[in-house]
Design an enzyme around this catalytic site. Structure first.
Site, short mmCIF file in Angstrom:
data_model
loop_
_atom_site.label_atom_id
_atom_site.label_comp_id
_atom_site.label_asym_id
_atom_site.label_seq_id
_atom_site.Cartn_x
_atom_site.Cartn_y
_atom_site.Cartn_z
CB CYS A 45 -24.83 24.37 -47.41
SG CYS A 45 -23.42 25.50 -47.63
CD GLU B 254 -25.44 21.79 -53.49
OE1 GLU B 254 -24.86 20.69 -53.64
OE2 GLU B 254 -25.77 22.24 -52.38
#
Length: 221
Positions: free
Chosen positions: A2, A104
């Site tokens: 992340c 992402e």
């Protein structure tokens, strides 16, 4: 992993969502939260939950160089109970890192396409995190890292790693002030099921950390 996320929405709604009693000093929204920035986190001090800002990128208390934080924005949950940087934090310095979506980058035909990913049915959610206090001379840093795991289900098609998002109602268990054995904390994390996700592609405008406006979350065809 992340590496970017968002935190938008109203502070009063956030306080209600996480059952916080006091306003958050310097609360601010962001379309593009990036490593090295101060991020909103929640801990339990033994008496009550408290929200405040930690710098994203863990600097362990024993480190000689605070620049190590840029390499420690994420921690692999599978080994966090044994790694020197994370083991004792798993036992006693667990935190929530508050978000409302994350980005992402999905590999497609040789390109990396950023996806904005949200949790269905939740205005806000919390990443499982760890924090630490670092002091050298007169300088003190409070820093954090986001715990990750192998992706499965929805996230597998986007990236091979994903942040651990705590289920609604389980956040308080993660920051319970009682000390856990590190392996118990890992087992707790891995007992949680994943939420349901939604995602849509956004512009590579979000790739640049200084870009922080509505264009970051604007969908592209």
């Amino acid at each position: 992993m992340c590496g970017r996320y968002t935190l938008l929405g109203d502070q009063l709604e956030l306080l209600d969502e996480f059952d916080l009693e006091e306003p958050i000093d310097d609360f601010h929204q962001s379309y593009n939260v990036a490593p090295g920035q101060n991020v909103l986190a929640i801990i339990h001090d033994g008496k009550k939950k408290r929200a405040g800002y930690l710098r994203w990128g863990l600097v362990p208390s024993w480190s000689n160089d605070p620049k190590i934080g840029y390499k420690m924005i994420n921690a692999r949950s599978e080994t966090a109970d044994v790694k020197p940087s994370f083991k004792q934090l798993m036992a006693r310095k667990r935190c929530l890192i508050v978000a409302d979506s994350f980005y992402e980058w999905q590999q497609k035909e040789g390109e990396k396409i950023p996806q904005r990913i949200s949790v269905e049915g939740r205005k806000f959610f919390a990443f499982a995190g760890l924090w630490d206090k670092w002091t050298q001379g007169e300088e003190t840093l409070f820093t954090c890292t986001i715990l990750t795991k192998d992706s499965h289900g929805f996230m597998q098609d986007i990236h091979h790693r994903m942040p651990i998002i705590l289920p609604k109602g389980e956040e308080d268990r993660w920051i319970d002030p009682r000390e856990y054995k590190p392996v118990q904390a890992k087992q707790l994390l891995h007992s949680f099921s994943d939420p349901s996700f939604t995602a849509y592609p956004v512009s590579t405008y979000v790739n640049t950390a200084k870009n922080n406006d509505e264009q970051c979350i604007a969908p592209i065809a």
